[in-house]
Every structure is written in structure tokens, then in C-alpha cells.
Design an enzyme around this catalytic site. Structure first.
Site, PDB file in Angstrom:
ATOM      1  N   ASP A 160       0.873  -1.172   0.000  1.00 32.58           N
ATOM      2  CA  ASP A 160       0.000   0.000   0.000  1.00 32.58           C
ATOM      3  C   ASP A 160       0.914   1.227   0.000  1.00 32.58           C
ATOM      4  O   ASP A 160       2.122   1.106   0.207  1.00 32.58           O
ATOM      5  CB  ASP A 160      -0.908   0.006   1.242  1.00 32.58           C
ATOM      6  N   SER A 161       0.302   2.399  -0.166  1.00 35.50           N
ATOM      7  CA  SER A 161       1.099   3.622  -0.100  1.00 35.50           C
ATOM      8  C   SER A 161       1.583   3.891   1.324  1.00 35.50           C
ATOM      9  O   SER A 161       2.554   4.611   1.517  1.00 35.50           O
ATOM     10  CB  SER A 161       0.245   4.802  -0.567  1.00 35.50           C
ATOM     11  N   CYS A 185      -4.151  -1.548  -1.968  1.00 36.90           N
ATOM     12  CA  CYS A 185      -4.326  -0.116  -2.188  1.00 36.90           C
ATOM     13  C   CYS A 185      -5.308   0.024  -3.343  1.00 36.90           C
ATOM     14  O   CYS A 185      -5.083  -0.544  -4.420  1.00 36.90           O
ATOM     15  CB  CYS A 185      -2.986   0.510  -2.556  1.00 36.90           C
ATOM     16  N   GLU A 217      -3.173   9.104   8.211  1.00 39.15           N
ATOM     17  CA  GLU A 217      -1.712   9.032   8.412  1.00 39.15           C
ATOM     18  C   GLU A 217      -1.270   9.927   9.580  1.00 39.15           C
ATOM     19  O   GLU A 217      -0.227   9.719  10.155  1.00 39.15           O
ATOM     20  CB  GLU A 217      -0.961   9.410   7.118  1.00 39.15           C
ATOM     21  N   CYS A 273     -11.023   2.866  -0.245  1.00 42.60           N
ATOM     22  CA  CYS A 273      -9.628   3.215   0.031  1.00 42.60           C
ATOM     23  C   CYS A 273      -9.271   2.458   1.295  1.00 42.60           C
ATOM     24  O   CYS A 273     -10.057   2.475   2.264  1.00 42.60           O
ATOM     25  CB  CYS A 273      -9.479   4.721   0.239  1.00 42.60           C
ATOM     26  N   HIS A 285      -7.338   3.033   3.610  1.00 38.99           N
ATOM     27  CA  HIS A 285      -7.192   3.845   4.825  1.00 38.99           C
ATOM     28  C   HIS A 285      -8.545   4.107   5.514  1.00 38.99           C
ATOM     29  O   HIS A 285      -8.605   4.321   6.720  1.00 38.99           O
ATOM     30  CB  HIS A 285      -6.589   5.218   4.483  1.00 38.99           C
TER      31      HIS A 285
HETATM   32  N1  DGL Z   1      -4.739   3.148   0.786  1.00 39.05           N
HETATM   33  C1  DGL Z   1      -4.660   3.791  -0.498  1.00 39.05           C
HETATM   34  C2  DGL Z   1      -5.908   3.430  -1.295  1.00 39.05           C
HETATM   35  O1  DGL Z   1      -6.536   2.438  -0.972  1.00 39.05           O
HETATM   36  C3  DGL Z   1      -4.410   5.225  -0.235  1.00 39.05           C
HETATM   37  C4  DGL Z   1      -4.055   6.001  -1.405  1.00 39.05           C
HETATM   38  C5  DGL Z   1      -3.220   7.194  -1.109  1.00 39.05           C
HETATM   39  O2  DGL Z   1      -2.092   7.008  -0.681  1.00 39.05           O
HETATM   40  O3  DGL Z   1      -3.695   8.302  -1.402  1.00 39.05           O
HETATM   41  O4  DGL Z   1      -6.277   4.066  -2.254  1.00 39.05           O
END
Ligand code: DGL
Length: 273
Positions: free
Chosen positions: A16-17, A79, A158, A190, A192
Site C-alpha cells: 500500500d502507499s 491499495c 496518516e 480506500c 485507509h
Molecule cells: N490506501 C490507499 C488506497 O486504498 C491510499 C491512497 C493514497 O495514498 O492516497 O487508495
């Protein structure tokens, strides 16, 4: 497709990011306790959501190569932004099963809605790609979808702002157009966002079902392992965590967000960013 070069003892790799993919990792640990798991959070380059498709594809390829070099048997793109923009390219380049989060999420949304009115929350990249809209329309052609880009939410997570009044105001602003939409299902598109679910529930009330793809994604992986005879028989699973920047910050935030201890988080330095 045959994957004879893969061994059941190899790990499942996820990326993931940043911290959001841990919502998928958590369900994988619950559902597949015997599997070795390798997580990569690209914390040096988070957020992904506002970046171009070309950049997300490049980051995703680099993340996949890092995990593949550690010998994984399945790649989970934990992600939504990378799943929406880079999955076809990853599937074209790498010869192993690759699972994203969009299809499992769309299936769950289709199975959950009764009135076929679904809101999808995601990053700008995910929403503008139309990936969820088309995946849901394939399952329910006459579904009415309300896609909402929520670019600030990843940063709030975050920062650990899960129950913060500022987060509540921002979410209220993003969801204000849903007042008259009569949706019965909100899909958190998403990885997050499940961490903001209590706040979203508080704002939307109990008449709406709020879902995400973490569990259905883990179930998809389980089925795939079974059908390819890749289930690990080892009882002592190893979970490893890597990030591309500041492992200690990731560990502390992860422990705060998930209220459970995280083991050592290791640094994977990116050479070009
Ligand atoms: N968790 C990522 C997603 O599902 C986050 C994307 C991001 O870093 O903006 O899209």
C-alpha cells in the site's frame, strides 16, 4: 494459468502507499493465520491518491519487484488507487496470482445493496479511474452510483486523526451531497478509510451499511490458495513489515491505529523516487 514455480511455504506479499493496507493485512492474519505475510508501505511516497496514473504504475511495479525478490507466491495490491490504475500492467508483467481490492469491494457492494443505490468513497485517482463504477455496473447494470473523491482523508489517517473534530467536519463536507441520495450502502474504496468508519457511521446514521473490501479480499486470497494448492501447512507464520521511510513512525502509528503491537518494521530504501 499454472503457477508451478510457486511454493506453498512462500509468503503472500501486500503493498500500500502507507498504513492503510494494514486493514487488509489484519483480515489476512485473521483468516489465514498459518500464512507468512510480507507487507510493504510506501511511506516515502504516500499519498498515491492525487498522483498521475503513470506515476502510480511506476511505484506499483517497483513495489512488486521488491516483494517478488523476497519470493512471494501471491501479490495483494492492498491499495485501491494502485488496484484501479496499475493492476492490468502488473498482471501483464509478473507471472504470479495478483489480487486487487476493487473487485472484492464491488462484489460485496452488489451483495449488500437492496435499493441499488451505492456511494463509493475513494481517492481522486480511484474515483476518476471509474474502476469501481464499472466493476459494480458489471454486477448490477442499473445500479445508481454516487462516487465521491475524498482527497484529504488519507492524510487524516496518516496523522492519526481518527476521532478528531476536524476529521468529522471534513467528512461531513464530503458526504453532504448524500443527504438526498437515498443510498443504502457506502463502500469505503480506500484501504485507509475503514479506520474512519466510526466517524462515518456517526455522521450517516444506522440506515446505511458501510462496507470495505478488506475481508472479501482476504477471502478471495484464501480461495485462490486453495484452488492452486498453495496453502501453507506451517503453523508458525512469520509477518514482516517494510516501509520506504521512517519505520519507527510507521510502527508507532500502526500500534496506535490498530491498538495492537507491531513487530520490527524495516526500512527499504528507494533509490529513485
Ligand atoms: N490506501 C490507499 C488506497 O486504498 C491510499 C491512497 C493514497 O495514498 O492516497 O487508495
Amino acid at each position: 494459468m499454472a503457477f508451478n514455480h510457486l511454493a506453498s511455504s512462500h509468503a503472500i506479499g501486500l503493498f500500500d502507499s502507507g498504513i492503510g493496507g494494514l486493514t487488509v493485512m489484519r483480515e489476512m492474519i485473521r483468516l489465514l493465520p498459518q500464512e507468512n505475510l510480507l507487507y510493504l508501505g510506501d511511506t516515502a511516497r504516500v499519498p498515491y491518491g492525487n498522483k498521475s496514473a503513470a506515476t502510480i504504475i511506476r511505484y506499483s511495479i517497483e513495489n512488486a519487484i521488491f516483494l517478488l525478490e523476497k519470493q512471494i507466491k501471491v501479490l495483494v495490491v492492498a491499495c485501491n488507487t494502485a488496484s484501479a490504475l496499475a493492476l492490468p500492467k502488473l498482471k501483464q508483467l509478473f507471472h504470479l496470482p495478483i489480487i486487487g481490492v476493487i473487485e472484492p469491494g464491488a462484489k460485496l457492494a452488489a451483495a449488500t445493496t437492496r435499493n441499488k443505490r451505492i456511494a463509493v468513497l475513494g481517492t481522486k485517482g480511484t474515483i476518476e479511474s471509474g474502476a469501481y463504477q464499472s466493476a459494480i455496473h458489471q454486477l448490477i447494470p442499473d445500479a445508481i452510483i454516487f462516487p465521491i473523491a475524498c482527497p484529504l482523508l488519507v492524510s487524516l489517517v496518516e496523522e492519526g486523526f481518527l476521532y478528531h473534530s476536524a476529521s468529522k467536519l471534513i467528512i461531513q463536507e464530503y458526504l453532504k451531497n448524500l443527504e438526498k441520495a437515498d443510498v443504502d450502502t457506502i463502500l469505503l474504496g480506500c484501504t485507509h478509510y475503514p479506520l474512519l468508519k466510526p466517524l462515518i457511521e456517526e455522521i450517516m446514521g444506522s440506515s446505511v451499511t458501510i462496507i470495505d473490501s478488506a475481508l472479501t479480499c482476504a477471502q478471495t486470497v484464501k480461495k485462490l490458495l486453495e484452488s492452486h494448492q498453495l496453502v501453507n501447512s506451517n503453523q508458525h507464520a512469520i509477518h514482516q513489515y517494510f516501509v520506504t521511510d521512517d519505520p519507527e513512525k510507521f510502527r508507532q502509528l500502526g500500534e496506535y491505529l490498530f491498538q495492537s503491537p507491531l513487530p520490527l518494521v524495516e526500512l527499504h530504501k528507494i533509490i529513485h523516487s
